[in-house]
Design a protein around this motif. Structure first.
Motif, mmCIF file in Angstrom:
data_model
loop_
_atom_site.group_PDB
_atom_site.id
_atom_site.type_symbol
_atom_site.label_atom_id
_atom_site.label_comp_id
_atom_site.label_asym_id
_atom_site.label_seq_id
_atom_site.Cartn_x
_atom_site.Cartn_y
_atom_site.Cartn_z
ATOM 1 N N ASP A 140 -20.000 8.664 8.229
ATOM 2 C CA ASP A 140 -20.252 7.276 8.610
ATOM 3 C C ASP A 140 -19.324 6.285 7.916
ATOM 4 O O ASP A 140 -19.791 5.321 7.305
ATOM 5 N N ARG A 141 -18.011 6.529 8.003
ATOM 6 C CA ARG A 141 -17.053 5.569 7.444
ATOM 7 C C ARG A 141 -15.904 5.432 8.453
ATOM 8 O O ARG A 141 -14.740 5.639 8.141
ATOM 9 N N THR A 142 -16.260 5.083 9.663
ATOM 10 C CA THR A 142 -15.291 4.993 10.743
ATOM 11 C C THR A 142 -14.940 3.535 11.022
ATOM 12 O O THR A 142 -15.579 2.615 10.505
ATOM 13 N N ALA A 143 -13.937 3.324 11.855
ATOM 14 C CA ALA A 143 -13.558 1.953 12.214
ATOM 15 C C ALA A 143 -14.699 1.244 12.930
ATOM 16 O O ALA A 143 -14.867 0.025 12.824
ATOM 17 N N ARG A 144 -15.532 1.993 13.641
ATOM 18 C CA ARG A 144 -16.665 1.406 14.358
ATOM 19 C C ARG A 144 -17.762 0.981 13.397
ATOM 20 O O ARG A 144 -18.486 0.015 13.632
ATOM 21 N N ASN A 145 -17.895 1.711 12.297
ATOM 22 C CA ASN A 145 -18.957 1.434 11.335
ATOM 23 C C ASN A 145 -18.420 1.798 9.951
ATOM 24 O O ASN A 145 -18.594 2.919 9.489
ATOM 25 N N THR A 146 -17.782 0.831 9.275
ATOM 26 C CA THR A 146 -17.052 1.172 8.046
ATOM 27 C C THR A 146 -17.969 1.426 6.858
ATOM 28 O O THR A 146 -17.597 2.138 5.923
ATOM 29 N N ASN A 147 -19.161 0.827 6.862
ATOM 30 C CA ASN A 147 -20.065 0.932 5.712
ATOM 31 C C ASN A 147 -19.366 0.561 4.401
ATOM 32 O O ASN A 147 -19.575 1.186 3.355
ATOM 33 N N MET A 148 -18.533 -0.453 4.484
ATOM 34 C CA MET A 148 -17.883 -1.044 3.319
ATOM 35 C C MET A 148 -17.941 -2.557 3.468
ATOM 36 O O MET A 148 -17.866 -3.079 4.585
ATOM 37 N N LEU A 149 -18.082 -3.241 2.359
ATOM 38 C CA LEU A 149 -18.181 -4.691 2.355
ATOM 39 C C LEU A 149 -17.112 -5.290 1.455
ATOM 40 O O LEU A 149 -16.728 -4.689 0.446
ATOM 41 N N MET A 150 -16.655 -6.475 1.818
ATOM 42 C CA MET A 150 -15.828 -7.267 0.925
ATOM 43 C C MET A 150 -16.729 -8.321 0.287
ATOM 44 O O MET A 150 -17.383 -9.102 0.983
ATOM 45 N N TRP A 151 -16.798 -8.295 -1.030
ATOM 46 C CA TRP A 151 -17.642 -9.227 -1.780
ATOM 47 C C TRP A 151 -16.886 -9.658 -3.018
ATOM 48 O O TRP A 151 -16.443 -8.828 -3.814
ATOM 49 N N ARG A 152 -16.710 -10.963 -3.163
ATOM 50 C CA ARG A 152 -15.940 -11.523 -4.274
ATOM 51 C C ARG A 152 -14.564 -10.880 -4.375
ATOM 52 O O ARG A 152 -14.089 -10.522 -5.447
ATOM 53 N N ARG A 153 -13.964 -10.713 -3.208
ATOM 54 C CA ARG A 153 -12.596 -10.187 -3.064
ATOM 55 C C ARG A 153 -12.447 -8.750 -3.547
ATOM 56 O O ARG A 153 -11.346 -8.307 -3.861
ATOM 57 N N GLU A 154 -13.542 -8.031 -3.588
ATOM 58 C CA GLU A 154 -13.504 -6.618 -3.971
ATOM 59 C C GLU A 154 -14.186 -5.788 -2.900
ATOM 60 O O GLU A 154 -15.092 -6.258 -2.198
ATOM 61 N N LEU A 155 -13.757 -4.522 -2.785
ATOM 62 C CA LEU A 155 -14.308 -3.614 -1.793
ATOM 63 C C LEU A 155 -15.509 -2.873 -2.386
ATOM 64 O O LEU A 155 -15.411 -2.266 -3.450
ATOM 65 N N TRP A 156 -16.639 -2.917 -1.668
ATOM 66 C CA TRP A 156 -17.874 -2.265 -2.118
ATOM 67 C C TRP A 156 -18.311 -1.238 -1.083
ATOM 68 O O TRP A 156 -18.263 -1.493 0.120
ATOM 69 N N LEU A 157 -18.755 -0.105 -1.568
ATOM 70 C CA LEU A 157 -19.227 0.963 -0.692
ATOM 71 C C LEU A 157 -20.739 0.890 -0.551
ATOM 72 O O LEU A 157 -21.458 0.726 -1.545
ATOM 73 N N ILE A 158 -21.229 1.023 0.672
ATOM 74 C CA ILE A 158 -22.668 1.022 0.928
ATOM 75 C C ILE A 158 -23.009 2.174 1.874
ATOM 76 O O ILE A 158 -22.137 2.729 2.547
ATOM 77 N N ASP A 159 -24.268 2.519 1.922
ATOM 78 C CA ASP A 159 -24.840 3.409 2.934
ATOM 79 C C ASP A 159 -24.201 4.795 2.963
ATOM 80 O O ASP A 159 -23.345 5.090 3.779
ATOM 81 N N HIS A 160 -24.666 5.647 2.047
ATOM 82 C CA HIS A 160 -24.257 7.060 2.035
ATOM 83 C C HIS A 160 -25.328 7.965 2.632
ATOM 84 O O HIS A 160 -25.316 9.177 2.432
ATOM 85 N N GLY A 161 -26.270 7.370 3.370
ATOM 86 C CA GLY A 161 -27.398 8.139 3.878
ATOM 87 C C GLY A 161 -27.044 9.218 4.877
ATOM 88 O O GLY A 161 -27.817 10.156 5.086
ATOM 89 N N ALA A 162 -25.867 9.104 5.524
ATOM 90 C CA ALA A 162 -25.451 10.115 6.496
ATOM 91 C C ALA A 162 -24.662 11.249 5.834
ATOM 92 O O ALA A 162 -24.126 12.105 6.526
ATOM 93 N N SER A 163 -24.604 11.245 4.516
ATOM 94 C CA SER A 163 -23.876 12.287 3.784
ATOM 95 C C SER A 163 -24.742 13.539 3.609
ATOM 96 O O SER A 163 -25.937 13.538 3.907
#
Length: 262
Positions: A140-163
């Motif tokens: 679940d880290r595709t262009a359609r659903n990246t499950n990554m956020l930009m917050w305070r100019r930094e990249l954050w990883l979220i949602d590893h539930g499909a692992s």
């Protein structure tokens, strides 16, 4: 304390259901806890049950150990009386099915979804994220659903539930642990992951068997059948340590997938 030095998981009491996040298939929600903070709450009563929470916890803490940005993960206790006043029947059923220990991630207020057409991630970080998603078999880290956020100019990883999707087919871990991760071809950061060999060496150095044992030990007894917690933790430990020891299998697959993009 730096993010990657987190050694335990706090437990909070959910005090207020704020709003559902309906873009998530399992109806996660924004909720407030007794510490006054907002969290993205993942429910044990949702479709994939506690297995999604197990993957979320293991995946998030492995990524954090590697120095990647992951919102703080907490255990979230949900009281039996919590859903009685909820007017939405679907949400009420979910809350009733989730009484007990759930999982939540600190809510990053104002964060925006990572857009690869707007932000380029430097190769070392992109390669490390691709490596860890190959380790975890995160589909679940595709262009359609990246499950990554930009917050305070930094990249954050979220949602590893499909692992760790091997655990949806029982506890047979031996063969899946040595299997290449063919879905890496769809990973949103694969084009930028030009330093996979360096990432492999760095990640293997950090993810020692002792560290994997510590992360797996965070899994609470309440998420497993009675008196089976130790045996289940051992399955995750064996899967992860075996997969790390055989990382050349998924690194080679990722490199071949990159070449196919060019």
């Amino acid at each position: 304390m730096e993010d990657h030095q987190q050694t335990d998981i706090r437990t909070v009491e959910v005090t207020r259901y704020v709003t559902p996040l309906r873009e998530g298939g399992s109806l996660p929600a924004i909720a407030e806890a007794d510490d006054g903070f907002l969290y993205v709450l993942k429910f044990r009563g949702a479709g994939q049950g506690v297995k999604a929470l197990i993957a979320e916890l293991i995946g998030g803490e492995i990524a954090r150990a590697l120095g990647l940005k992951v919102p703080e993960i907490v255990f979230a206790q949900l009281d039996a009386a919590f859903g009685r006043t909820e007017p939405d029947e679907e949400i009420q059923d979910l809350l009733k099915a989730s009484v007990g220990l759930n999982l939540a991630l600190h809510y990053l207020s104002g964060a925006i979804t990572y857009d690869p057409t707007v932000t380029t991630i430097e190769p070392a970080t992109a390669s490390k994220i691709v490596w860890v998603d190959c380790l975890l078999t995160n589909v679940d880290r595709t262009a359609r659903n990246t499950n990554m956020l930009m917050w305070r100019r930094e990249l954050w990883l979220i949602d590893h539930g499909a692992s760790l999707y091997f655990h949806h087919s029982g506890l047979n871990w031996q063969e899946p642990a040595k299997r290449p991760f063919v879905q890496v071809k769809d990973h949103v950061l694969l084009p930028q992951a030009t330093a996979l060999e360096a990432a492999d060496a760095a990640c293997r150095q950090v993810l020692t068997p002792a560290l994997i044992r510590r992360i797996v030990s965070l899994l609470p007894d309440a998420w497993f059948p009675e008196e089976q917690a130790a045996a289940h933790r051992e399955v995750y430990y064996n899967f992860l340590t075996t997969r790390i020891a055989n990382s050349e299998v998924f690194v080679n697959e990722a490199q071949h997938a990159r070449k196919a993009l060019i």
